[in-house]
Design an enzyme around this catalytic site. Structure first.
Site, PDB file in Angstrom:
ATOM      1  N   ASN A   7       0.883  -1.161   0.000  1.00 52.03           N
ATOM      2  CA  ASN A   7       0.000   0.000   0.000  1.00 52.03           C
ATOM      3  C   ASN A   7       0.923   1.214   0.000  1.00 52.03           C
ATOM      4  OD1 ASN A   7      -1.807   2.005   0.407  1.00 52.03           O
ATOM      5  ND2 ASN A   7      -2.679   1.176   2.308  1.00 52.03           N
ATOM      6  N   ARG A  87      -2.381  -2.146  -3.753  1.00 45.81           N
ATOM      7  CA  ARG A  87      -3.578  -1.321  -3.632  1.00 45.81           C
ATOM      8  C   ARG A  87      -3.478  -0.215  -4.690  1.00 45.81           C
ATOM      9  NH1 ARG A  87      -5.362   2.739   1.194  1.00 45.81           N
ATOM     10  NH2 ARG A  87      -7.295   3.353   0.207  1.00 45.81           N
ATOM     11  N   HIS A 175     -12.224   3.603  -1.191  1.00 44.74           N
ATOM     12  CA  HIS A 175     -12.155   2.806   0.042  1.00 44.74           C
ATOM     13  C   HIS A 175     -12.922   1.500  -0.104  1.00 44.74           C
ATOM     14  CE1 HIS A 175     -11.580   6.738   2.507  1.00 44.74           C
ATOM     15  NE2 HIS A 175     -10.405   6.156   2.333  1.00 44.74           N
ATOM     16  N   ARG A 236      -8.888  17.129   3.158  1.00 45.30           N
ATOM     17  CA  ARG A 236      -9.799  17.289   2.022  1.00 45.30           C
ATOM     18  C   ARG A 236     -11.144  17.836   2.500  1.00 45.30           C
ATOM     19  NH1 ARG A 236      -9.219  11.395  -0.209  1.00 45.30           N
ATOM     20  NH2 ARG A 236      -7.515  11.153   1.266  1.00 45.30           N
ATOM     21  N   GLU A 382      -7.386  -3.687   5.022  1.00 42.60           N
ATOM     22  CA  GLU A 382      -7.373  -3.611   3.557  1.00 42.60           C
ATOM     23  C   GLU A 382      -6.325  -4.553   2.966  1.00 42.60           C
ATOM     24  OE1 GLU A 382      -7.025   0.568   4.251  1.00 42.60           O
ATOM     25  OE2 GLU A 382      -8.405   0.981   2.615  1.00 42.60           O
TER      26      GLU A 382
END
Ligand code: AMP
Length: 594
Positions: A7, A87, A175, A236, A382
């Site tokens: 990742n 990822r 996600h 963000r 993940e």
């Protein structure tokens, strides 16, 4: 099977080694490099047999860190791997499943960089380095967007001009790997299959999104075209009125890149409190800082609104799942978000909420006794989910291979020059109103009425240029309106086709040529050569990107010089699959490997 999962961010590399063999799953090693500066970086690692360490190592950048991974693994006693899983943030509409990363897929993924300018380049840099480091080991991409490709068109379509939508403007969602993992984990805890549950998953980390998972399939999520839309995040903004672009340009003289950079990097908690970290916001709020207090209220309010909206979108909710750094660790934020949702059956047990322990992949339930909706918190995994998906992809023959855009043809007419003159007057010629994607073809200004014994269609578009023989293409449903049975034929194969009446402003003709067009793919010879396809070959095409997900059998490949490679289906076929403009189809089937 031993799978190494990467990742990679722009300034950090997390990786994990998983053993996924024989139904068991072991997270053999967890490690990460970050804080690259002064020719070194921090390394932190641990193994599932209790070893671990942390400290500065002399690796100057991400490239050096990846190059060091094989040696590091060997030092820890892991001297072989079967595959690498990466990822990848954005897979667009074309990557509905994990994909092998090779010379065909990588340019396709690179082309998606404008959609995720912060994330995809970092992911791809790691892929390039990993391919150079392990040239013999298969590498797969697992995309954050894939899980959401089941979202219906009414959730993914922005109400903007058609030409923007044709350029690719649509909602995707991110996600996905995390939402999928935590939803599956919640289903395990509840003891029911995920496809019987309505779950709202809240991934609240540095990036944050909420996802509605309706009976096992993502139905909607708060991020859109890019990972900017939706919740307030570390740096963000989340939802902002798009009118802000014009306003800021006029009032502050800001350019689009300046506004965009600020929305990505200098907004969210950072803009509201001075720090992107929720822990700082909570500390400052507790010390009486009014800006931090407001930031926390905004954060919770936005998340609560999305939960309410998604319960309404699905028509119910069985469980709300919290994950991500904030979702896992901030009892007060979980409480703020859930407070006020009692009306829909969400009531927290405050003691349980305050005493969450997530060790050993625990997923405790936090709802009060008797509450209708379960509230579950769990760590996201993940990397584990990526390892699972890579293992599954490697166990299957390669199915999903090549993607083509799908165009939906409404009923239309091709005319011979003799029929143009019979319908529109002596000397008439077709005039172009708009170009079609197949070079040289156009939608003409001219329209005709198509008449059968039972019914008629007025204003049916004529497509140009003229052909040697008139051909009328309708859907199967249309044949019932006309009252004429029509065969499924490839374009141009017209012998023995039924007759129908065409009426124009200057006259009418009775002509054969009524067909239901056999679905087909116009294909450029270069694409056909690259993909090993021959003219007339039939392929299966899976359109999972929009609507209900459907696979079309017997789709004929038509190789034509200068063709724009594109699949054509009719309105019945599109409606059956809930397919809208801008969908992509994946060619599947034996022998269609990249
Ligand atoms: P992630 O991106 O999932 O690692 O989440 C990072 C975010 O989790 C950071 O912004 C932190 O603000 C937040 N976080 C981590 N621990 C806590 C905590 N104990 N309380 C509140 N927020 C936390």
């Amino acid at each position: 099977m031993r799978i190494l999962v990467f990742n990679a961010g722009s300034s950090s590399l997390k990786f994990g080694l998983f053993d996924t063999g024989n139904g068991a799953e072991r997270h053999l090693l967890k490690a990460g490099y970050d804080r690259f500066r002064d020719g070194g970086c921090d390394l932190r690692w641990s193994t599932d047999d209790g070893r671990g360490g942390q400290g500065r190592v002399p690796l100057a950048d991400l490239g050096a860190a990846i190059a060091a991974v094989p040696g590091f693994l060997a030092e820890q006693g892991f001297d072989w791997i079967d595959a690498v899983g990466h990822r990848i943030a954005h897979g667009g509409a074309g990557f509905a499943a994990p994909a092998p990363l090779d010379d065909t897929t990588l340019p396709e993924i690179e082309a998606l960089t404008p959609l995720a300018p912060l994330h995809n380049p970092a992911n791809l840099a790691a892929v390039a380095l990993a391919r150079a480091t392990w040239p013999e080991v298969p590498q797969y991409g697992v995309f954050d967007t894939s899980f959401h490709l089941t979202n219906p068109a009414f959730a993914t379509t922005y109400a903007v001009p058609e030409v923007w939508r044709q350029a690719g403007l649509r909602r995707f969602g991110f996600h996905g790997t995390s939402h999928k993992y935590v939803a599956l984990r919640a289903a395990e805890v509840i003891g029911q299959p995920l496809d019987r549950l309505q779950v709202i998953s809240c991934h609240l980390g540095n990036g944050a999104s909420v996802c509605a998972i309706n009976r096992g399939r993502s139905m909607d999520s708060s991020m859109g075209l890019t990972p900017l839309e939706g919740l307030v995040m570390g740096t963000r903004s989340g939802d902002v009125d798009p009118g802000a672009f014009g306003y800021l340009s006029r009032e502050l003289g800001l350019s689009i890149p300046q506004i965009e950079a600020a929305l990505y990097n200098d907004s969210g908690l950072k803009a509201l409190t001075g720090s992107p970290d929720m822990r700082d916001a909570e500390d400052r709020a507790a010390a009486g800082d009014a800006a931090a207090q407001l930031a926390i209220e905004i954060y919770a309010y936005r998340a609560r609104k999305y939960i309410g909206a998604y319960a309404a979108a699905m028509g119910g909710v069985d469980a709300i799942v919290f994950t991500g750094g904030i979702g896992e660790n901030s009892a007060s934020m979980r409480r703020r978000i859930c407070d006020g949702l009692e009306f829909m059956g969400v009531t927290l047990d405050h003691d349980r909420n305050a005493r969450v322990d997530l060790a050993d992949r625990a997923a405790p339930e936090l709802q009060a006794w008797g509450a209708r909706v379960r509230v579950i918190v769990t760590e996201t995994a993940e990397q584990l989910q990526i390892a699972r998906e890579v293992a599954q992809a490697m166990a299957q023959p390669v199915r999903v291979a090549l993607t083509v855009p799908v165009a939906v043809s409404a009923r239309h007419v091709h005319l011979s020059q003799a029929h143009v003159e019979a319908l529109f007057g002596p000397g008439a010629t077709l005039t172009a109103e708009f170009p079609l994607r197949q070079p040289g073809n156009f939608g003409a200004h001219q329209k005709v009425t198509v008449e059968g014994p039972k019914g008629r269609f007025e204003n049916v578009r004529v497509l140009g240029p003229t052909r040697g023989r008139t051909q009328i293409e309708v859907s199967r449903t249309d044949t019932f309106v006309l009252g004429i049975d029509a065969p499924v034929r490839l374009s141009g194969d017209l012998d023995g086709t039924p007759r129908v009446r065409l009426v124009g402003p200057a006259g009418q003709v009775e002509t054969d040529g009524l067909i239901i067009a056999a679905r087909h793919i116009h294909m450029h010879p270069d694409d056909a050569a690259r993909w090993g396809l021959t003219d007339g070959q039939e392929v299966e095409v899976e359109v999972a990107g929009t609507g209900r997900g459907i696979t079309f059998a017997h789709t004929v490949v038509r190789i034509q010089k200068d063709a724009f490679t594109e699949m054509h289906i009719d309105t019945d076929e599109a409606n059956a699959g809930g397919i809208v403009a801008g969908a992509d189809g994946a060619l599947v089937g034996p022998g269609l490997c990249r």
